[in-house]
Write an enzyme that holds these catalytic residues in place. Sequence first.
Site, PDB file in Angstrom:
ATOM      1  N   CYS A 471     -31.701 -35.055  -4.932  1.00  0.00           N
ATOM      2  CA  CYS A 471     -32.334 -33.858  -5.475  1.00  0.00           C
ATOM      3  C   CYS A 471     -31.841 -32.664  -4.673  1.00  0.00           C
ATOM      4  O   CYS A 471     -31.462 -32.805  -3.519  1.00  0.00           O
ATOM      5  CB  CYS A 471     -33.851 -33.936  -5.341  1.00  0.00           C
ATOM      6  SG  CYS A 471     -34.517 -35.368  -6.165  1.00  0.00           S
ATOM      7  N   THR A 472     -31.855 -31.507  -5.308  1.00  0.00           N
ATOM      8  CA  THR A 472     -31.435 -30.316  -4.588  1.00  0.00           C
ATOM      9  C   THR A 472     -32.593 -29.901  -3.692  1.00  0.00           C
ATOM     10  O   THR A 472     -33.566 -29.320  -4.156  1.00  0.00           O
ATOM     11  CB  THR A 472     -31.082 -29.187  -5.572  1.00  0.00           C
ATOM     12  OG1 THR A 472     -30.349 -29.770  -6.630  1.00  0.00           O
ATOM     13  CG2 THR A 472     -30.285 -28.104  -4.913  1.00  0.00           C
TER      14      THR A 472
END
Length: 583
Positions: A471-472
Site C-alpha cells: 500500500c502507498t
Amino acid sequence: MEINNEVTFKQDFKFFLDSSFYLRLKDFKLHEQKLSNDILILPSSRINYLNKSISLSDESFDTISNTSDMPNIVLGSIKNFNTIEQFKNLKKIEHLKEVAVDKKYDKFFFHIISFADLKKFSLVYWICVPILKVDGLSFRFEQENNSVVDIKFDDSLPFDIVDDSTLICNFLFCKIDTNSGKLELSTLLRNILIKKTLMSEVKKFTLYIISKQKKEFQTFIITPHFEKEKITFDDVTIKGWEKNIDSKLIPKFINFSSLLDPIKMNEQNVSLNLELMKWRINPDLDLEILKKQKILLLGAGTLGCYISRCLLAWGIYDITFVDDGVVSHSNPVRQPLFNFEDVGKYKAETASLNLKKIYPLCQSKFVKMKVPMIGHSDTIDEEVFLKLEKLIQESDVIFLLMDSREARWLPTLIGKSENKIVINTAIGYDNFLVMRHGDLSDENKNLGCYFCSDILAPVDSLKDRTLDQMCTVTRPGCAMMASSVAVEMLVNYLQTKNNSDDGLVENQIRGFLNDFSNIKNIVNSYKYCSACSNSIIEEYKINKWEFVKLALKDSKYVEDISGLAAVHLETEQLLLDMEALGI
Ligand SMILES: [Zn+2]
C-alpha cells in the site's frame, strides 16, 4: 393654423427586462468589460407603440441587421457598476443630467444604471427615460403646406436629427390631431428641442413627420417660447426614473436564479473564478488552451482523484480515468471521489461518474484496464497494449499516477514516441516527485524522463512485498500537495509553451514534508535511458508490439537495446582494471 398652438409631450412606456438580458450583461461584464464601468450602448431594444412597451432582452445588445425591424427599435445605454456601494452612492440626478446633456446620447431613448451580482444571478437596476423640463420655456407650432423636399430619413431610428434645427420623426413617435390642432411629441423630442434651444440657440425648428408609407410627410415649424428672460441650462430640471410597482421611486431587484435552468447556471458560473483571474491578476491567462486539453489519468487512486479535481477547477473537463482496481474500505477517506457506498465498485468508472456529479457537463470517461508493466510477463496482452496506445494517441496530456515504477515505463515510451505531454507524479512517505517529461518542444533543452536517472531498466518490484510495501504508506497531505503541483506545472507549461523566454526551466520538483522544502531540478535526457533514449524509441517505432512484448517479458532486453547493458560491462571492466592496478 395658428402659431400659438402649444406642443404637448407624453412619455408612458413601460419596460420589460427578461433573464436573457441579464445573462448577456453578465457575459459582457465577465469577458469584455471586466473592471471598467464605462457606459455601454444598447443598440436595439424592441419598442411596441401599441401597448407602449419596451423589451429589454439579449437582443438589446445586438446591432440590428433586419432593416424592416428598424422602426421598432430604440437606442439605450447602461452603466453597470462594479459594487453595490458604487450603485448606491451614485448622485443619480447629476449622473442623469450628464448623460442627457451629452450630445452623443441625443438619440438615446433610455438609460439604465445597474449592479449585476454575477455570483448570485441577481440584478439591481433602475431604468430612466430622461425628461428635461424648463419652467418658462414652451414650444409652439404651425403646420406648413407640404412642399417637395428631399428628405433622407435614417430608417434605423424612430426619429432623426438632420441638423441643429431640422428634425425628422416617424409617425409612430408623435400624435397629430388636425381637427383640434394638437401635436403631441415624445418627450425625447422635447429633450432635443430644449437642448438645441439652450445650447445652440436655435430660434426655429423644422419638423418633418413621415407617414406610414414613408412617402409623404407633414411639415411643422416649431418655435421656442420664452416666458421669462435669461433661461440657461442651469434652469433645466431632469427626471424620468422609473417607479416601481408601488409607484415608489426606488431601484428594482430581480434574482434570476429561480428562473434559470440549474445546469445552465452551473455552466455559467463554473468558470467564474477563472474568468475573474483575467480581470486584474492575470489578464493574459489563456483559458481556451486549458479547455481544449484531453487528459488521460493512468491511475484512479489518491493521485488520480485529486488531480481530476484540480483539473476541473482549472476548467479542464475532458478527463479519462484508467484503472483496473476496485474501491476498498481504506480508500474513501483518502480518495476524494469515493464514498462509503462505492466500496467494491470499479475505481475508474466510479471516479468518472462521481466527477460528473460535481460538474454534470464535464466529459469524464473511464477505461477498466491494467497498464502492462515492463518485466511482468503476466501483463503481456497485445489487445491491452493497442488500447493503451490508442488512448495515448487520442490524448494531449498523460498523467502517470500508478503504484509502481515499472507500470510507468510503457506509457513513458509511448508518450515520448507520440510527442505528448507526460507528467509523472509519485509519492513517498513524506516526500513527493512531480516531473514533466521532455517533449519535442524541449529539444534544445534536452529534458529527460522519470527513468533518465536510472542505470537499470525497471524490474518487477511487486514480488515479495509486505502489506506496508504494497500500500502507498504516505502522509495524507502528500498526495494533495503532489497533485496540486502536478496540475499547476501543466498549467504553467501550457501558458508558456510557445514563449521560450518564460516558464519553468526545471522539469522536476521534489517536495519534502519533514522540512517543508521544495527542490527544483533539471533532469536531462540520458543517452542510454531505458524509456526515452533514441535507440529505444526507434526500436519501438519499428517493431511496436514485438518490441513491447519482449520488454514486458524481460527488462534485460531493454537494457541491451538502450545500451545500458554495455555501460554495465564497461563499468565492471573498469572496476576489474582498478582492482588489477591495486587502486
Ligand atoms: Zn528517459
